[in-house]
Write an enzyme that holds these catalytic residues in place. Sequence first.
Site, PDB file in Angstrom:
ATOM      1  N   HIS A 144       0.820  -1.220   0.000  1.00 26.13           N
ATOM      2  CA  HIS A 144       0.000   0.000   0.000  1.00 26.13           C
ATOM      3  C   HIS A 144       0.853   1.270   0.000  1.00 26.13           C
ATOM      4  O   HIS A 144       0.417   2.317   0.453  1.00 26.13           O
ATOM      5  CB  HIS A 144      -0.911   0.024   1.233  1.00 26.13           C
ATOM      6  CG  HIS A 144      -1.907  -1.086   1.312  1.00 26.13           C
ATOM      7  ND1 HIS A 144      -1.564  -2.397   1.516  1.00 26.13           N
ATOM      8  CD2 HIS A 144      -3.257  -1.068   1.223  1.00 26.13           C
ATOM      9  CE1 HIS A 144      -2.661  -3.143   1.552  1.00 26.13           C
ATOM     10  NE2 HIS A 144      -3.695  -2.367   1.377  1.00 26.13           N
ATOM     11  N   HIS A 183     -14.704  -3.034   0.285  1.00 25.85           N
ATOM     12  CA  HIS A 183     -14.452  -1.862   1.127  1.00 25.85           C
ATOM     13  C   HIS A 183     -13.988  -0.684   0.284  1.00 25.85           C
ATOM     14  O   HIS A 183     -13.415  -0.857  -0.785  1.00 25.85           O
ATOM     15  CB  HIS A 183     -13.464  -2.138   2.263  1.00 25.85           C
ATOM     16  CG  HIS A 183     -12.059  -2.543   1.909  1.00 25.85           C
ATOM     17  ND1 HIS A 183     -11.739  -3.651   1.164  1.00 25.85           N
ATOM     18  CD2 HIS A 183     -10.859  -1.999   2.252  1.00 25.85           C
ATOM     19  CE1 HIS A 183     -10.424  -3.771   1.069  1.00 25.85           C
ATOM     20  NE2 HIS A 183      -9.855  -2.769   1.714  1.00 25.85           N
ATOM     21  N   GLU A 242      -8.980  -5.605  -4.059  1.00 32.23           N
ATOM     22  CA  GLU A 242      -8.055  -6.580  -3.446  1.00 32.23           C
ATOM     23  C   GLU A 242      -8.505  -8.021  -3.674  1.00 32.23           C
ATOM     24  O   GLU A 242      -7.758  -8.959  -3.386  1.00 32.23           O
ATOM     25  CB  GLU A 242      -7.904  -6.279  -1.951  1.00 32.23           C
ATOM     26  CG  GLU A 242      -7.126  -4.983  -1.744  1.00 32.23           C
ATOM     27  CD  GLU A 242      -6.998  -4.557  -0.286  1.00 32.23           C
ATOM     28  OE1 GLU A 242      -6.200  -3.652  -0.001  1.00 32.23           O
ATOM     29  OE2 GLU A 242      -7.703  -5.120   0.571  1.00 32.23           O
TER      30      GLU A 242
HETATM   31  C1  DHB Z   1      -8.570  -1.054   5.979  1.00 39.17           C
HETATM   32  C2  DHB Z   1      -8.650  -2.087   5.031  1.00 39.17           C
HETATM   33  C3  DHB Z   1      -7.561  -2.366   4.205  1.00 39.17           C
HETATM   34  O1  DHB Z   1      -7.562  -3.335   3.246  1.00 39.17           O
HETATM   35  C4  DHB Z   1      -6.371  -1.638   4.308  1.00 39.17           C
HETATM   36  O2  DHB Z   1      -5.335  -1.969   3.517  1.00 39.17           O
HETATM   37  C5  DHB Z   1      -6.289  -0.613   5.240  1.00 39.17           C
HETATM   38  C6  DHB Z   1      -7.382  -0.311   6.074  1.00 39.17           C
HETATM   39  C7  DHB Z   1      -9.710  -0.746   6.900  1.00 39.17           C
HETATM   40  O3  DHB Z   1     -10.837  -1.231   6.704  1.00 39.17           O
HETATM   41  O4  DHB Z   1      -9.481  -0.013   7.879  1.00 39.17           O
HETATM   42 FE    FE Z   2      -5.728  -3.171   1.962  1.00 37.26          FE
END
Ligand code: DHB
Ligand code: FE
Length: 308
Positions: A59, A208, A255
């Site tokens: 990331h 997400h 992802e």
């Molecule tokens: C969150 C989810 C993720 O895949 C990530 O890389 C960072 C944060 C989250 O839901 O907080």
């Molecule tokens: Fe992530």
Amino acid sequence: MARIIGGIATSHIPSIGKAIARGLQNDPYWKDFFDGFKPVHRWLDEMRPDVAVVIYNDHGLNFFLDKMPTFAIGAAAEYRNTDEGWGLPVSAPFPGYPEFSWHLIESLIADEFDMTTCQEMLVDHAFTVPMALLWPGMSGANASPTGRSHQEKPYRPIKTVPISVNTVQLPLPTPARCFKLGQAIGRAVASFEGDLRVVIVGTGGLSHQLDGTRAGFINKKFDQLCLDKILHDPEFLTRYSIADLIRESGAQGVELLMWLAMRGAIGGEVSAIHSSYHIPISNTASAVVLLESKTGQRVVEKSLPLFV
Ligand code: DHB
Ligand code: FE
């Protein structure tokens, strides 16, 4: 010959790492989520893989916008973590397996996947959180909240090969391409001459979105479709474009690419040994899936009560 004994897909949300560091596994918010990993722990205890090939998405810790490989693979003797700003303890280094990494690299490049090869590679939460979830007790042991754990001797039961997929900067590889990468990883593992038990881990997802007007977006219906198709019809998911995936599962829901790569490595028909879905953890629909190939790579040991 090396054999893939199974595949695991799991979310990698940073707050999970914090909960592990604080021992919150039985806290009401966390209990159902962590209980979803107990069958996976039993399976890992029984099956004793020697090496984990961990397909994850960096990331912005090791790669940033100035240099962004589509696919990168580690070839280091160890992989270090460092502070990303999530407030997580810095993990102790993870042992690598350079000989196996170089075999995978040679095979993948011969198979027309021109991987970026990394003899140094910092691994971020998308690698460290799944490792802490799957091999509990090991990652916390040497991790220190002050981030000074690198001097300490690492203690981990399993060697690792990290494979990173770009989900940060467009254009991203397509779902079809990631599935094919997984298939090539499967062929690469099978052609290694050492007697190795390999588990393939794909991290990330499910739906997400962390930013923009759809921040907090979760699509349970689409997640359930993915959980079904990843097992029984992964080709269905390879027909989505990146734009389709973002629309259906959120900007970070892409992802799912890592799940598809894991599934490509297992190939053929699979049995779901375990599956658990829990919403939300932080901003994410979290899930874990454990699967085995029906057609062959698995080593059945008569002494294993779980499978006889
Ligand atoms: C969150 C989810 C993720 O895949 C990530 O890389 C960072 C944060 C989250 O839901 O907080
Ligand atoms: Fe992530």
